[in-house]
Design a protein around this motif. Structure first.
Motif, PDB file in Angstrom:
ATOM      1  N   GLY A  20     -59.870  41.675  46.914  1.00  0.00           N
ATOM      2  CA  GLY A  20     -59.097  42.381  46.446  1.00  0.00           C
ATOM      3  C   GLY A  20     -58.311  41.381  45.772  1.00  0.00           C
ATOM      4  N   LYS A  21     -56.968  42.607  45.271  1.00  0.00           N
ATOM      5  CA  LYS A  21     -56.691  42.148  43.331  1.00  0.00           C
ATOM      6  C   LYS A  21     -55.316  41.000  44.212  1.00  0.00           C
ATOM      7  CE  LYS A  21     -55.566  44.849  40.774  1.00  0.00           C
ATOM      8  NZ  LYS A  21     -54.949  46.140  40.053  1.00  0.00           N
ATOM      9  N   VAL A  22     -55.280  40.116  43.405  1.00  0.00           N
ATOM     10  CA  VAL A  22     -54.395  39.289  43.471  1.00  0.00           C
ATOM     11  C   VAL A  22     -53.056  39.090  42.516  1.00  0.00           C
ATOM     12  CG1 VAL A  22     -53.275  36.344  44.327  1.00  0.00           C
ATOM     13  CG2 VAL A  22     -55.857  37.572  45.662  1.00  0.00           C
ATOM     14  N   LEU A  23     -51.820  39.330  42.560  1.00  0.00           N
ATOM     15  CA  LEU A  23     -51.480  39.014  41.654  1.00  0.00           C
ATOM     16  C   LEU A  23     -50.448  37.509  41.739  1.00  0.00           C
ATOM     17  CD1 LEU A  23     -49.709  40.233  39.098  1.00  0.00           C
ATOM     18  CD2 LEU A  23     -47.915  40.888  40.545  1.00  0.00           C
ATOM     19  N   VAL A  24     -51.393  36.158  40.328  1.00  0.00           N
ATOM     20  CA  VAL A  24     -50.729  35.079  40.508  1.00  0.00           C
ATOM     21  C   VAL A  24     -49.830  34.601  39.641  1.00  0.00           C
ATOM     22  CG1 VAL A  24     -51.505  32.519  39.158  1.00  0.00           C
ATOM     23  CG2 VAL A  24     -53.108  34.604  40.601  1.00  0.00           C
ATOM     24  N   GLY A  25     -48.120  34.347  40.491  1.00  0.00           N
ATOM     25  CA  GLY A  25     -47.560  33.986  38.691  1.00  0.00           C
ATOM     26  C   GLY A  25     -48.136  32.707  38.028  1.00  0.00           C
ATOM     27  N   MET A  26     -47.767  33.044  36.308  1.00  0.00           N
ATOM     28  CA  MET A  26     -48.531  31.931  35.890  1.00  0.00           C
ATOM     29  C   MET A  26     -48.003  31.520  35.420  1.00  0.00           C
ATOM     30  SD  MET A  26     -52.116  34.289  34.331  1.00  0.00           S
ATOM     31  CE  MET A  26     -53.042  32.583  34.338  1.00  0.00           C
ATOM     32  N   SER A  27     -47.519  29.915  34.702  1.00  0.00           N
ATOM     33  CA  SER A  27     -46.918  29.274  33.541  1.00  0.00           C
ATOM     34  C   SER A  27     -47.429  29.301  32.599  1.00  0.00           C
ATOM     35  CB  SER A  27     -46.120  28.344  34.465  1.00  0.00           C
ATOM     36  OG  SER A  27     -47.124  27.306  35.060  1.00  0.00           O
ATOM     37  N   GLY A  28     -48.937  28.954  32.352  1.00  0.00           N
ATOM     38  CA  GLY A  28     -49.273  28.560  31.538  1.00  0.00           C
ATOM     39  C   GLY A  28     -49.560  27.365  32.101  1.00  0.00           C
ATOM     40  N   GLY A  29     -49.320  26.520  32.941  1.00  0.00           N
ATOM     41  CA  GLY A  29     -49.774  25.052  33.449  1.00  0.00           C
ATOM     42  C   GLY A  29     -50.689  25.008  34.407  1.00  0.00           C
ATOM     43  N   VAL A  30     -51.009  23.513  34.455  1.00  0.00           N
ATOM     44  CA  VAL A  30     -52.202  23.583  35.365  1.00  0.00           C
ATOM     45  C   VAL A  30     -52.323  24.367  36.902  1.00  0.00           C
ATOM     46  CG1 VAL A  30     -53.175  21.687  36.853  1.00  0.00           C
ATOM     47  CG2 VAL A  30     -52.927  21.557  34.010  1.00  0.00           C
ATOM     48  N   ASP A  31     -51.426  23.798  37.119  1.00  0.00           N
ATOM     49  CA  ASP A  31     -50.814  23.951  38.916  1.00  0.00           C
ATOM     50  C   ASP A  31     -51.631  25.832  38.875  1.00  0.00           C
ATOM     51  OD1 ASP A  31     -50.517  21.911  39.552  1.00  0.00           O
ATOM     52  OD2 ASP A  31     -48.370  22.781  40.189  1.00  0.00           O
ATOM     53  N   SER A  32     -50.942  26.701  38.058  1.00  0.00           N
ATOM     54  CA  SER A  32     -51.307  28.376  38.380  1.00  0.00           C
ATOM     55  C   SER A  32     -52.581  28.173  37.562  1.00  0.00           C
ATOM     56  CB  SER A  32     -50.560  29.279  38.100  1.00  0.00           C
ATOM     57  OG  SER A  32     -50.363  28.670  35.892  1.00  0.00           O
ATOM     58  N   THR A  33     -52.684  28.013  36.715  1.00  0.00           N
ATOM     59  CA  THR A  33     -54.222  27.810  36.595  1.00  0.00           C
ATOM     60  C   THR A  33     -55.448  27.480  37.289  1.00  0.00           C
ATOM     61  OG1 THR A  33     -53.437  27.250  34.173  1.00  0.00           O
ATOM     62  CG2 THR A  33     -56.534  27.168  34.708  1.00  0.00           C
ATOM     63  N   VAL A  34     -54.876  26.592  38.096  1.00  0.00           N
ATOM     64  CA  VAL A  34     -56.265  26.059  39.275  1.00  0.00           C
ATOM     65  C   VAL A  34     -56.526  27.289  40.035  1.00  0.00           C
ATOM     66  CG1 VAL A  34     -56.893  24.384  40.494  1.00  0.00           C
ATOM     67  CG2 VAL A  34     -56.493  23.614  38.339  1.00  0.00           C
ATOM     68  N   THR A  35     -55.018  27.382  40.816  1.00  0.00           N
ATOM     69  CA  THR A  35     -55.248  29.028  41.872  1.00  0.00           C
ATOM     70  C   THR A  35     -55.425  29.568  40.520  1.00  0.00           C
ATOM     71  OG1 THR A  35     -52.718  28.138  42.789  1.00  0.00           O
ATOM     72  CG2 THR A  35     -53.464  30.018  42.596  1.00  0.00           C
ATOM     73  N   SER A  36     -55.364  30.003  40.001  1.00  0.00           N
ATOM     74  CA  SER A  36     -56.233  31.591  39.252  1.00  0.00           C
ATOM     75  C   SER A  36     -57.954  31.077  39.462  1.00  0.00           C
ATOM     76  CB  SER A  36     -56.062  31.923  38.023  1.00  0.00           C
ATOM     77  OG  SER A  36     -54.837  32.019  38.109  1.00  0.00           O
ATOM     78  N   VAL A  37     -58.181  29.948  39.135  1.00  0.00           N
ATOM     79  CA  VAL A  37     -60.262  29.791  39.188  1.00  0.00           C
ATOM     80  C   VAL A  37     -59.983  29.519  40.400  1.00  0.00           C
ATOM     81  CG1 VAL A  37     -61.499  27.717  38.891  1.00  0.00           C
ATOM     82  CG2 VAL A  37     -59.543  28.096  37.245  1.00  0.00           C
ATOM     83  N   LEU A  38     -59.337  29.535  41.297  1.00  0.00           N
ATOM     84  CA  LEU A  38     -59.966  29.197  42.291  1.00  0.00           C
ATOM     85  C   LEU A  38     -60.596  30.394  43.553  1.00  0.00           C
ATOM     86  CD1 LEU A  38     -57.538  26.520  44.037  1.00  0.00           C
ATOM     87  CD2 LEU A  38     -60.066  26.227  43.481  1.00  0.00           C
ATOM     88  N   LEU A  39     -59.284  30.859  43.191  1.00  0.00           N
ATOM     89  CA  LEU A  39     -59.319  32.857  43.674  1.00  0.00           C
ATOM     90  C   LEU A  39     -60.601  33.339  43.263  1.00  0.00           C
ATOM     91  CD1 LEU A  39     -54.995  33.098  43.123  1.00  0.00           C
ATOM     92  CD2 LEU A  39     -56.835  32.657  45.744  1.00  0.00           C
ATOM     93  N   GLN A  40     -60.751  33.309  42.152  1.00  0.00           N
ATOM     94  CA  GLN A  40     -61.768  33.972  41.536  1.00  0.00           C
ATOM     95  C   GLN A  40     -62.999  33.465  42.129  1.00  0.00           C
ATOM     96  OE1 GLN A  40     -60.832  33.136  37.240  1.00  0.00           O
ATOM     97  NE2 GLN A  40     -61.309  35.389  36.551  1.00  0.00           N
ATOM     98  N   LYS A  41     -63.575  32.065  42.143  1.00  0.00           N
ATOM     99  CA  LYS A  41     -64.302  31.722  42.621  1.00  0.00           C
ATOM    100  C   LYS A  41     -64.496  32.371  44.443  1.00  0.00           C
ATOM    101  CE  LYS A  41     -64.903  27.573  40.231  1.00  0.00           C
ATOM    102  NZ  LYS A  41     -65.128  26.182  39.803  1.00  0.00           N
TER     103      LYS A  41
END
Length: 143
Positions: A4-25
């Motif tokens: 499915g598609k997930v919309l991630v609130g991104m700040s450009g910081g570590v936390d939202s980046t890691v969230t995006s990577v984990l969801l992709q994985k």
């Protein structure tokens, strides 16, 4: 196979980046959104560059969503008026209700996202939010 598609609130910081990577994985299609909440000069331009860099690196589409008027009306004005009345306002509660889990959900629906995610450090079972394992990093109160 995508989950499915997930919309991630991104700040450009570590936390939202890691969230995006984990969801992709995990097999989700990730799109990002950067939410502009105020008009401080230079602040958003710098963060937007970071968000774009992360999005480019991860190969995800990212959206710039200007919510500064809605934030001012629903969060900032509430805070100021409550304070003037001698109350103890909690702007995070208002922001979460009207912006983060209001406008962000509406935006997610408009782009066909099935889920939303943030980079906050918590535990969640899909229905409820719980305190994180590490109490020093827990952000469950914020949500």
């Amino acid at each position: 196979m995508k989950k499915g598609k997930v919309l991630v609130g991104m700040s450009g910081g570590v936390d939202s980046t890691v969230t995006s990577v984990l969801l992709q994985k995990e097999g989700y299609e990730v799109e990002g959104v950067y939410m502009k909440l105020h008009d401080k000069p230079g602040y958003h331009e710098e963060n937007w560059k970071k968000v774009q860099k992360v999005a480019d690196y991860l190969g995800v589409k990212v959206h710039f969503y200007d919510l500064s008027e809605a934030f001012n009306a629903n969060v900032y004005e509430y805070f100021v008026e409550s304070y003037k009345q001698g109350l103890t306002p909690n702007p995070c509660v208002m922001c979460n209700r009207t912006i983060k889990f209001g406008k962000m959900i509406d935006f997610a629906d408009s782009i066909g996202a099935d889920f939303i995610a943030t980079g906050h450090y918590i535990q969640c079972d899909g229905s409820f939010i719980y305190a994180a394992d590490d109490p020093n990093k827990d952000q469950s109160y914020f949500l």
